[in-house]
Design an enzyme around this catalytic site. Structure first.
Site, PDB file in Angstrom:
ATOM      1  N   TYR A 197       0.845  -1.191   0.000  1.00 45.85           N
ATOM      2  CA  TYR A 197       0.000   0.000   0.000  1.00 45.85           C
ATOM      3  C   TYR A 197       0.885   1.249   0.000  1.00 45.85           C
ATOM      4  O   TYR A 197       2.112   1.169  -0.031  1.00 45.85           O
ATOM      5  CB  TYR A 197      -0.943  -0.021   1.205  1.00 45.85           C
ATOM      6  CG  TYR A 197      -2.122  -0.944   1.035  1.00 45.85           C
ATOM      7  CD1 TYR A 197      -3.251  -0.548   0.318  1.00 45.85           C
ATOM      8  CD2 TYR A 197      -2.123  -2.227   1.576  1.00 45.85           C
ATOM      9  CE1 TYR A 197      -4.335  -1.392   0.150  1.00 45.85           C
ATOM     10  CE2 TYR A 197      -3.208  -3.078   1.416  1.00 45.85           C
ATOM     11  CZ  TYR A 197      -4.305  -2.651   0.701  1.00 45.85           C
ATOM     12  OH  TYR A 197      -5.385  -3.496   0.541  1.00 45.85           O
ATOM     13  N   ARG A 356     -11.189 -13.401   7.344  1.00 36.99           N
ATOM     14  CA  ARG A 356     -12.390 -13.810   6.619  1.00 36.99           C
ATOM     15  C   ARG A 356     -13.192 -14.931   7.252  1.00 36.99           C
ATOM     16  O   ARG A 356     -14.349 -15.130   6.911  1.00 36.99           O
ATOM     17  CB  ARG A 356     -12.025 -14.091   5.159  1.00 36.99           C
ATOM     18  CG  ARG A 356     -11.876 -12.762   4.454  1.00 36.99           C
ATOM     19  CD  ARG A 356     -11.140 -12.751   3.143  1.00 36.99           C
ATOM     20  NE  ARG A 356     -11.260 -11.408   2.600  1.00 36.99           N
ATOM     21  CZ  ARG A 356     -10.548 -10.356   3.008  1.00 36.99           C
ATOM     22  NH1 ARG A 356      -9.650 -10.485   3.961  1.00 36.99           N
ATOM     23  NH2 ARG A 356     -10.738  -9.162   2.481  1.00 36.99           N
TER      24      ARG A 356
END
Length: 684
Positions: A197, A356
């Protein structure tokens, strides 16, 4: 609860903040308390999502990334105090659970921004870019440390951020963190010297080519994240915890080139020698925790591991880096409770990061504590609902706007981040409902119907439940798919769903005693008129156990064909892939983390792949094909497997009280099957 899990349920501290257990729900795009891909606000859907997980025994919750400057509109997050007052009220309720929460703040994506078609056009057309700028400033959103190619479309180049823009961001981090602290938030996490990022793009040599104080030397490359934590501590105090999302290793060979597990390669990003130095340097700058994994968007499968990556895939590297710091270290990446607990008990790790699995089952910790792990709906690492940004040759990001705006939903658990749309509402009167087909769609429909108070009956022509998903779950790397099948079988028993095995239904007259009929009979393989196609093995037949020779030609380079090739290679066979399109897995809905692993695997292992190649004929010796130039040539092989897609095969047509779900309605994936099952079952 298993004795081996006990270390997970011991308290620990981040700075002066005590966390009740060692399980951390790490951030996922779409779960931001301030909304996602829309003007920042207090997001009620995310608040519901976070609170439900907090009530189910997670120790520390990290919501999804909160951009310090809006993706749409460009407003700074610290502007508009109303949302922070709502956050304060939420934190009062949240803290009743005993959990703690750090808000994750991000500088942005830089060259990793998943640009779609309109963004590509905006980046290349100055007039269009200027027109869209007040709403979608692509030039700013993709700005990076230096002029570097965008990960999703390398014909688009990120511009370097100015020093003024960097200072504005640092100031915004401090102002936003102070507002979060005043609202009762327990800490913040800075996103991220991690996954390639924006902040990570400043720290790595291959993406930072600057010659000012933010480039060149080690200290200059890490200056941006250091300035951020110092600014936050200056306004919030040293006792306000600041965590850092951190990738120990970049696992990257170059732009768009990841390094696979066990590969011998030259690191262009952060190697272990630099990481040892960087971890301590960032700790000394003021960071109170390192929330770790590996990878960049160029090696995305490390940070978003698909089922092809091994469980606990980042643990050894994270355990190593803990030796160089005194602050807590968390590890994420297909972590398993027993392995994490062992590492924590040994002092090799401080906490287990999980993402998740919280989408698939919000109650998984509660079930684990109750020694009821069989009831946990497992995450199968498919990314179909939560992060289905698909990229392939000629297409930057094939994700729909609806999916982009609704990330962190779950393929196998529709109520996730959609609790007002998908919910169990008791039926006004119980009905008897026939479900034709006991695959995933049929079972999910029956499950929802039973939970609503109806009486579903599954008619299954075979002798086991699961349908074609039994084939999908067959390879050794599909252990979570196998767990999902076991979960569904348990759900059928627990909800007293009647199942009539070895019962094929051919006439509606056989179902005249039923109020409604749901057809879930799946799809059948496409069989184009190609000479010798009868000599092939159909993909599902291979997955069910059909034997092959050593050299196996797979016709079709979609996801199924590529997974078969991967399975064959792992068994010591020699696969050859024939694909008509210009790339493998050139389909919508398959996350780049999943598809890039397979593409990189085939490249590394020199698996023979023929793109833009058409099958002409199958013979006893192999196949005759034609490439994009019109040249015909033969490929010899021992076995040919046909993986050329499927078409719906409903036993009855849709009408009145007859509804179609799953592949017999429209060929899709697990998400489309399960969500359509809910769409139908909720309305009966």
């Amino acid at each position: 609860m298993k004795e081996s899990y006990k270390a997970l349920f011991t308290p620990w501290k981040i700075g002066n903040v005590e966390i009740k257990n060692r399980i951390v729900m790490t951030s996922m795009g779409g779960t931001s308390i301030f909304g996602w891909l829309e003007p920042n606000h207090f997001d009620k859907e995310a608040a519901n999502f976070l609170l439900e997980r907090a009530r189910n025994n997670v120790g520390l919750i990290l919501p999804g990334i909160a951009p310090i400057r809006d993706t749409l509109g460009g407003k700074w997050l610290y502007q508009g105090k109303g949302k922070f007052k709502k956050l304060e009220d939420f934190m009062t309720e949240f803290h009743k659970t005993g959990a703690k929460m750090f808000v994750q703040l991000t500088a942005g994506f830089g060259r990793s921004m998943a640009i779609n078609d309109i963004m590509v056009k905006s980046a290349k057309n100055k007039a269009l870019g200027l027109l869209l700028k007040p709403i979608l400033d692509v030039d700013y959103l993709t700005a990076s440390a230096s002029a570097t190619p965008n990960r999703w479309d390398d014909s688009c180049t990120s511009r370097p951020l100015t020093k003024k823009e960097i200072k504005q961001m640092v100031d915004a981090f401090a102002k936003t963190a102070k507002l979060c602290k005043d609202a009762g938030v327990d800490g913040v996490e800075i996103h991220a010297v991690h996954e390639g990022y924006l902040l990570d793009q400043f720290t790595m040599k291959y993406t930072n080519l600057r010659d000012d104080e933010y480039g060149g030397s080690f200290e200059n490359r890490y200056r941006f994240p250091v300035e951020i934590v110092k600014a936050i501590k200056a306004v919030c105090g040293d006792d306000f915890p600041v965590s850092l999302r951190y990738s120990v290793l970049s696992k990257t060979k170059g732009f768009g080139k990841g390094a696979l597990p066990g590969e011998d390669y030259v690191e262009v990003g952060r190697d272990m020698e630099e990481s040892e130095k960087a971890a301590k340097y960032l700790q000394d700058a003021g960071y109170d925790m390192l929330n770790c994994d590996n990878g960049t968007y160029d090696a995305w499968y490390w940070a978003h591991p698909p089922m092809y990556m091994s469980q606990n895939c980042n643990l050894e590297d994270v355990k190593h880096i803990k030796k160089f710091v005194d602050i807590p270290v968390v590890c994420a990446g297909r972590m398993t409770p027993e392995v994490a607990a062992t590492a924590i008990a040994a002092g090799e790790l401080d906490a287990m990061g999980v993402a998740r699995q919280f989408l698939a089952d919000p109650e998984w910790i509660t079930k684990m504590m109750a020694d009821n792990e069989a009831a946990i709906r497992p995450c199968i690492c498919c990314h179909n609902g939560c992060f289905n940004m698909a990229h392939y040759n000629g297409v930057a990001n094939d994700q729909s706007l609806t999916d982009n705006m609704g990330m962190a939903r779950c393929a196998i658990n529709p109520p996730t981040m959609q609790h007002n749309k998908y919910k169990i509402v008791k039926a006004a009167s119980a009905k008897k409902i026939a479900v034709i087909g006991g695959g995933i769609a049929g079972m999910e429909a029956a499950r929802v119907l039973a939970l609503r108070g109806h009486k579903p009956v599954i008619f299954e022509k075979g002798n086991k439940l699961g349908g074609v998903f039994n084939a999908a779950a067959a390879p050794s790397f599909k252990e979570k798919d196998k767990e999902l099948l076991l979960w569904y079988n348990k759900e059928m028993k627990d909800n007293n769903v009647e199942i009539r095995f070895n019962t094929a239904v051919s006439s509606l007259d056989e179902l005249k005693d039923f109020d409604n009929i749901i057809v879930a009979t799946g799809a059948v393989a496409n069989k184009p008129r190609i000479e010798g196609l009868d000599k092939t093995i159909e993909a599902c037949d291979y997955l069910y156990g059909a034997q092959t020779g050593n050299k196996v030609i797979i016709i079709g380079g979609g996801l199924t064909g590529c997974e078969i090739a991967y399975d064959l290679f792992n068994k010591g066979k020699t696969p050859v892939i024939i694909e008509m399109k210009n790339d493998l897995i050139a389909v919508k809905g398959v996350c780049l983390a999943n598809s890039s692993y397979l593409r990189d695997f085939f490249t590394l292992n020199k698996v023979e792949v023929h793109l833009e190649t058409t099958l002409i004929r199958v013979s006893d010796k192999g196949v005759l094909v034609k490439d994009k130039t019109g040249k015909e040539f033969e490929i010899e092989g021992d076995t040919v497997i046909a993986s050329m897609g499927y078409h719906p095969s409903p036993v009855f047509a849709k009408s009145g009280n007859v509804k179609l779900i799953g592949d017999c309605d429209k060929v899709g994936n697990l998400r489309t099957a399960i969500w359509k099952a809910w769409d139908v079952a909720m309305k009966i």
